[in-house]
Design a protein around this motif. Structure first.
Motif, mmCIF file in Angstrom:
data_model
loop_
_atom_site.group_PDB
_atom_site.id
_atom_site.type_symbol
_atom_site.label_atom_id
_atom_site.label_comp_id
_atom_site.label_asym_id
_atom_site.label_seq_id
_atom_site.Cartn_x
_atom_site.Cartn_y
_atom_site.Cartn_z
ATOM 1 N N ALA A 166 0.868 -1.177 0.000
ATOM 2 C CA ALA A 166 0.000 0.000 0.000
ATOM 3 C C ALA A 166 0.900 1.220 0.000
ATOM 4 C CB ALA A 166 -0.896 0.000 1.230
ATOM 5 N N VAL A 167 0.666 2.141 -0.925
ATOM 6 C CA VAL A 167 1.494 3.335 -1.049
ATOM 7 C C VAL A 167 0.746 4.521 -0.457
ATOM 8 C CG1 VAL A 167 2.674 4.884 -2.657
ATOM 9 C CG2 VAL A 167 2.595 2.432 -3.119
ATOM 10 N N SER A 168 1.453 5.267 0.379
ATOM 11 C CA SER A 168 0.906 6.474 0.976
ATOM 12 C C SER A 168 1.965 7.564 0.825
ATOM 13 C CB SER A 168 0.575 6.233 2.448
ATOM 14 O OG SER A 168 0.119 7.416 3.048
ATOM 15 N N GLY A 169 1.765 8.453 -0.132
ATOM 16 C CA GLY A 169 2.774 9.476 -0.411
ATOM 17 C C GLY A 169 4.018 8.841 -1.002
ATOM 18 N N VAL A 170 5.149 9.003 -0.301
ATOM 19 C CA VAL A 170 6.398 8.390 -0.768
ATOM 20 C C VAL A 170 6.751 7.140 0.024
ATOM 21 C CG1 VAL A 170 7.350 10.534 -1.688
ATOM 22 C CG2 VAL A 170 7.779 9.899 0.702
ATOM 23 N N ASP A 171 5.851 6.721 0.905
ATOM 24 C CA ASP A 171 6.093 5.534 1.720
ATOM 25 C C ASP A 171 5.227 4.381 1.244
ATOM 26 O OD1 ASP A 171 7.903 6.820 3.492
ATOM 27 O OD2 ASP A 171 6.203 7.717 4.546
ATOM 28 N N ALA A 172 5.732 3.182 1.451
ATOM 29 C CA ALA A 172 4.971 1.978 1.115
ATOM 30 C C ALA A 172 4.932 1.076 2.341
ATOM 31 C CB ALA A 172 5.617 1.247 -0.055
ATOM 32 N N ASN A 173 3.818 0.398 2.538
ATOM 33 C CA ASN A 173 3.660 -0.558 3.628
ATOM 34 C C ASN A 173 3.413 -1.938 3.030
ATOM 35 O OD1 ASN A 173 3.640 1.295 5.934
ATOM 36 N ND2 ASN A 173 1.782 2.071 4.994
ATOM 37 N N LEU A 174 4.079 -2.929 3.587
ATOM 38 C CA LEU A 174 3.903 -4.298 3.130
ATOM 39 C C LEU A 174 2.514 -4.797 3.518
ATOM 40 C CD1 LEU A 174 5.629 -6.404 1.661
ATOM 41 C CD2 LEU A 174 6.189 -7.354 3.892
ATOM 42 N N ILE A 175 1.806 -5.398 2.569
ATOM 43 C CA ILE A 175 0.473 -5.942 2.785
ATOM 44 C C ILE A 175 0.519 -7.448 2.533
ATOM 45 C CG2 ILE A 175 -1.942 -5.918 2.027
ATOM 46 C CD1 ILE A 175 -1.032 -3.277 3.343
ATOM 47 N N THR A 176 0.046 -8.221 3.483
ATOM 48 C CA THR A 176 -0.047 -9.669 3.312
ATOM 49 C C THR A 176 -1.393 -9.983 2.673
ATOM 50 O OG1 THR A 176 1.299 -10.021 5.289
ATOM 51 C CG2 THR A 176 0.013 -11.899 4.499
ATOM 52 N N ILE A 177 -1.350 -10.748 1.595
ATOM 53 C CA ILE A 177 -2.568 -11.130 0.887
ATOM 54 C C ILE A 177 -2.741 -12.636 1.054
ATOM 55 C CG2 ILE A 177 -3.724 -11.228 -1.358
ATOM 56 C CD1 ILE A 177 -1.830 -8.787 -2.084
ATOM 57 N N GLU A 178 -3.803 -13.015 1.776
ATOM 58 C CA GLU A 178 -4.105 -14.426 2.013
ATOM 59 C C GLU A 178 -5.402 -14.771 1.302
ATOM 60 O OE1 GLU A 178 -2.576 -15.025 6.529
ATOM 61 O OE2 GLU A 178 -4.252 -13.642 6.219
ATOM 62 N N VAL A 179 -5.407 -15.908 0.628
ATOM 63 C CA VAL A 179 -6.601 -16.366 -0.076
ATOM 64 C C VAL A 179 -6.931 -17.764 0.413
ATOM 65 C CG1 VAL A 179 -7.644 -16.894 -2.313
ATOM 66 C CG2 VAL A 179 -5.994 -15.016 -2.127
ATOM 67 N N ASN A 180 -8.175 -17.936 0.837
ATOM 68 C CA ASN A 180 -8.647 -19.243 1.280
ATOM 69 C C ASN A 180 -9.837 -19.645 0.419
ATOM 70 O OD1 ASN A 180 -9.055 -21.585 2.766
ATOM 71 N ND2 ASN A 180 -10.273 -20.565 4.313
ATOM 72 N N VAL A 181 -9.781 -20.844 -0.131
ATOM 73 C CA VAL A 181 -10.892 -21.391 -0.907
ATOM 74 C C VAL A 181 -11.381 -22.611 -0.149
ATOM 75 C CG1 VAL A 181 -11.579 -22.459 -3.080
ATOM 76 C CG2 VAL A 181 -9.980 -20.544 -3.094
ATOM 77 N N GLY A 182 -12.671 -22.617 0.192
ATOM 78 C CA GLY A 182 -13.214 -23.716 0.982
ATOM 79 C C GLY A 182 -14.678 -23.954 0.681
ATOM 80 N N GLN A 183 -15.336 -24.629 1.593
ATOM 81 C CA GLN A 183 -16.743 -24.974 1.396
ATOM 82 C C GLN A 183 -17.618 -23.734 1.476
ATOM 83 O OE1 GLN A 183 -17.329 -28.102 4.343
ATOM 84 N NE2 GLN A 183 -17.520 -29.523 2.625
ATOM 85 N N GLY A 184 -18.599 -23.686 0.600
ATOM 86 C CA GLY A 184 -19.526 -22.571 0.548
ATOM 87 C C GLY A 184 -19.592 -22.026 -0.870
ATOM 88 N N THR A 185 -20.269 -20.903 -1.041
ATOM 89 C CA THR A 185 -20.419 -20.332 -2.384
ATOM 90 C C THR A 185 -20.339 -18.814 -2.385
ATOM 91 O OG1 THR A 185 -22.821 -20.304 -2.120
ATOM 92 C CG2 THR A 185 -21.867 -22.220 -3.231
ATOM 93 N N SER A 186 -19.622 -18.217 -1.484
ATOM 94 C CA SER A 186 -19.572 -16.758 -1.375
ATOM 95 C C SER A 186 -18.193 -16.231 -1.729
ATOM 96 C CB SER A 186 -19.903 -16.328 0.046
ATOM 97 O OG SER A 186 -21.117 -16.891 0.467
ATOM 98 N N PHE A 187 -18.102 -14.903 -1.907
ATOM 99 C CA PHE A 187 -16.841 -14.218 -2.137
ATOM 100 C C PHE A 187 -16.739 -13.102 -1.112
ATOM 101 C CE2 PHE A 187 -14.040 -11.045 -3.886
ATOM 102 C CZ PHE A 187 -13.042 -11.792 -4.508
ATOM 103 N N TYR A 188 -15.671 -13.115 -0.323
ATOM 104 C CA TYR A 188 -15.469 -12.087 0.698
ATOM 105 C C TYR A 188 -14.076 -11.496 0.537
ATOM 106 C CZ TYR A 188 -19.345 -14.452 3.023
ATOM 107 O OH TYR A 188 -20.561 -15.026 3.310
#
Length: 129
Positions: free
Chosen positions: A9-31
């Motif tokens: 994530a970039v804010s001005g001239v600084d950047a912050n590390l973002i962890t992106i986790e994806v879980n696919v499991g039982q059900g039928t929704s997208f969150y």
């Protein structure tokens, strides 16, 4: 299965590390959780179209995408590529053996082409750390 990678994530001239986790499991929704703005939430449509263009599928199961830390606002479409790669790995369509070692950023067009993103220099500096 849970897939994990990193973005920034970039804010001005600084950047912050973002962890992106994806879980696919039982059900039928997208969150998508972790304070995404509307452009990030819209990535579902861009990612699904790009995956279909290359012969992959959007899982018809419950897909949960977590963008952490939750207290940093995530803006823009630069999270498309890491979300797409996380979905492919978590749904076991593709195996990326070291996905959790990289900072990945990129906007996807509906035909799967990559578009440039803003803030690459601060992202690269943060990734090097």
């Amino acid at each position: 299965m849970v897939a994990k990678t990193f973005g920034s994530a970039v804010s001005g001239v600084d950047a912050n590390l973002i962890t992106i986790e994806v879980n696919v499991g039982q059900g039928t929704s997208f969150y998508m959780v972790g304070l995404p703005d509307s452009a990030v939430k819209e990535s579902q449509q861009r990612v699904e179209s790009a995956l279909k263009y290359f012969g992959f599928r959007m899982p018809r199961q419950k897909v949960v995408i977590n963008l952490a830390p939750a207290d940093i606002r995530k803006e823009g479409s630069a999270y498309d590529l890491p979300i797409a790669m996380g979905i492919l790995q978590a749904s076991e369509q593709v195996e990326f053996p070291e996905l959790d070692r990289y900072v990945i950023m990129g906007e996807l067009a509906l035909d799967g082409k990559l578009r440039p993103i803003k803030g690459v220099l601060p992202i690269a500096i943060e990734a090097r750390k």
